[in-house]
Design an enzyme around this catalytic site. Sequence first.
Site, PDB file in Angstrom:
ATOM      1  N   SER A   1     -18.853  17.646  20.227  1.00 21.63           N
ATOM      2  CA  SER A   1     -19.376  18.306  19.043  1.00 21.63           C
ATOM      3  C   SER A   1     -18.831  17.551  17.839  1.00 21.63           C
ATOM      4  O   SER A   1     -17.784  16.897  17.931  1.00 21.63           O
ATOM      5  CB  SER A   1     -18.914  19.767  18.998  1.00 21.63           C
ATOM      6  OG  SER A   1     -19.079  20.320  17.700  1.00 21.63           O
ATOM      7  N   THR A   2     -19.538  17.643  16.735  1.00 24.21           N
ATOM      8  CA  THR A   2     -18.964  17.094  15.500  1.00 24.21           C
ATOM      9  C   THR A   2     -17.565  17.645  15.266  1.00 24.21           C
ATOM     10  O   THR A   2     -16.672  16.941  14.779  1.00 24.21           O
ATOM     11  CB  THR A   2     -19.859  17.448  14.295  1.00 24.21           C
ATOM     12  OG1 THR A   2     -21.087  16.732  14.404  1.00 24.21           O
ATOM     13  CG2 THR A   2     -19.184  17.092  12.968  1.00 24.21           C
ATOM     14  N   ASN A   3     -17.361  18.886  15.665  1.00 19.82           N
ATOM     15  CA  ASN A   3     -16.134  19.586  15.310  1.00 19.82           C
ATOM     16  C   ASN A   3     -14.909  19.125  16.077  1.00 19.82           C
ATOM     17  O   ASN A   3     -13.784  19.493  15.737  1.00 19.82           O
ATOM     18  CB  ASN A   3     -16.321  21.089  15.489  1.00 19.82           C
ATOM     19  CG  ASN A   3     -17.468  21.615  14.649  1.00 19.82           C
ATOM     20  OD1 ASN A   3     -17.921  20.927  13.730  1.00 19.82           O
ATOM     21  ND2 ASN A   3     -17.941  22.810  14.954  1.00 19.82           N
TER      22      ASN A   3
ATOM     23  N   THR B   1      21.469   8.980 -18.916  1.00 20.23           N
ATOM     24  CA  THR B   1      20.968  10.294 -18.516  1.00 20.23           C
ATOM     25  C   THR B   1      20.327  10.923 -19.746  1.00 20.23           C
ATOM     26  O   THR B   1      20.895  10.871 -20.840  1.00 20.23           O
ATOM     27  CB  THR B   1      22.110  11.199 -17.998  1.00 20.23           C
ATOM     28  OG1 THR B   1      23.121  11.335 -19.003  1.00 20.23           O
ATOM     29  CG2 THR B   1      22.725  10.632 -16.733  1.00 20.23           C
TER      30      THR B   1
ATOM     31  N   SER C   1      -3.298  -8.247 -25.747  1.00 21.65           N
ATOM     32  CA  SER C   1      -4.015  -7.656 -26.870  1.00 21.65           C
ATOM     33  C   SER C   1      -5.085  -8.600 -27.386  1.00 21.65           C
ATOM     34  O   SER C   1      -4.923  -9.815 -27.362  1.00 21.65           O
ATOM     35  CB  SER C   1      -3.041  -7.322 -28.001  1.00 21.65           C
ATOM     36  OG  SER C   1      -3.737  -6.864 -29.149  1.00 21.65           O
TER      37      SER C   1
ATOM     38  N   LYS D   1       1.342 -10.714 -27.625  1.00 25.51           N
ATOM     39  CA  LYS D   1       1.719  -9.458 -26.990  1.00 25.51           C
ATOM     40  C   LYS D   1       1.414  -9.513 -25.494  1.00 25.51           C
ATOM     41  O   LYS D   1       0.339  -9.928 -25.073  1.00 25.51           O
ATOM     42  CB  LYS D   1       0.970  -8.285 -27.625  1.00 25.51           C
ATOM     43  CG  LYS D   1       1.488  -6.914 -27.226  1.00 25.51           C
ATOM     44  CD  LYS D   1       0.821  -5.834 -28.072  1.00 25.51           C
ATOM     45  CE  LYS D   1       1.463  -4.466 -27.850  1.00 25.51           C
ATOM     46  NZ  LYS D   1       1.148  -3.920 -26.541  1.00 25.51           N
TER      47      LYS D   1
END
Length: 478
Positions: free
Chosen positions: A146-148, A193, A324, A330
């Site tokens: 089955s597909t399932n 931190t 850029s 840049k």
Amino acid sequence: MSVSRPGPTRSEHDLLGDRDVPAAAYYGVHTLRAVENFPITGTPISAYPDLVTALAAVKQAAALANRDLGLLDERKVDAIVRACEEIRAGQWHDQFVVDVIQGGAGTSTNMNANEVVANRALELLGHAKGEYRHLHPLEDVNAGQSTNDVYPTAVRLSLQLAAVRLLEAMEVLREAFAAKAEEFADVLKMGRTQLQDAVPMTLGQEFAAYAVMLDEDRARLAEACALLREINLGGTAIGTGLNAHPAYPALACRHLGSITGIPVTVAGDLVEATQDMGAFVQLSGVLKRIAVKLSKTCNDLRLLSCGPRAGLAEINLPPVQAGSSIMPGKVNPVIPEVVNQIAFEVIGNDVTVTFAAEGGQLQLNAFEPVIAHSLLKSLTHLRAGCLTLAERCVTGITANREHLAGLVARSIGLATALNPHIGYEQATAVAQEALTTGASVHDLVLAKGLLTPERLQEILHPDNLARPHTRTATAVRV
């Protein structure tokens, strides 16, 4: 995706009537209707070769099991097996044309596979495509199935195959970070931190942490893969095994393991396994974890390299393209940026998988196609992201050693290392004065006579700052 083409056709019949199918096509009427019904993403299932390969492996295993049980003619089995082997070798993938997202819990995908295998097998037997009286897509190729049980088994296999490649890519990236950790082992810097100066560490320790995070996630991904290897093949429609021989599940599973090299096992309860999406949810959660941590790492790389003059500028990412169209010179951190975007996609895919898994009802989940699509995208894109980050970014990172040394020398974070030696209050006073005057902690401690030059030098030795436990442990052993 449209399959309407001018030229010769053949007529095929289903419960809705007759339809003309392109004569050269290996798919049939069921596939044709599915293509018409689900013009959703424009992405056919052939976009995921692992899924097509897995479907062929399941069909091959089923045919061999039915042969062993005397339920399928030897000539038919031989033709089906040869057709499946060709598909597994990469042929006929262009005939898997149904959209990855479809209604019917994957029925259209299973029908597509049945028809392609059947029509190629017919050719191998010396018949024309569509002459199903000699070998039928449903009666023969789909016998006992089955597909399932076919579709979820194929999805699990395809995810396993894709996950192995992701594991390999993550190892490439881990090795790249580990190599940088070794290269930068002697580079002292300030840890942070909440984006504020904390205490000293080495750049090597920072990069080693990224390698360890990847190693931890590889272990979690391997654990999730183990769940994928439990399959419901043989359960047919809802797990009761209706229309399949009682010995079929074990036989089909054994053949499937032999064909793929994946040690699959039959689920203990096929009714439960047919409706349960837990393995997919688990895998999706692990992929989200990988994505989140990978994105955090890329955030760090962008932050540590920001500048080159007005930012932290602690490391340099290799320039890979102009940044850029208006700002000359840049260069942008485009590789970490693209990995960030992959991570955002994976996180979104996890939400999709979560809702789709929750949306199942009673004995079946109808939404496995979008689960498969989401997971295969996540696995494929994470793999590409890991390899790109390793090869186009991490391996070319360099450290601004002098700049890092200067930051450590000027940081008030050094005062933390003096707590055990001059006390918290005096260390705080030194830190505040350093911040106010711009003088270094080192110079203020000496000027106030709080420590001798020799003792201060020992306390502020890089090994004592970045690896105090290592030196203490060595002293204890001695």
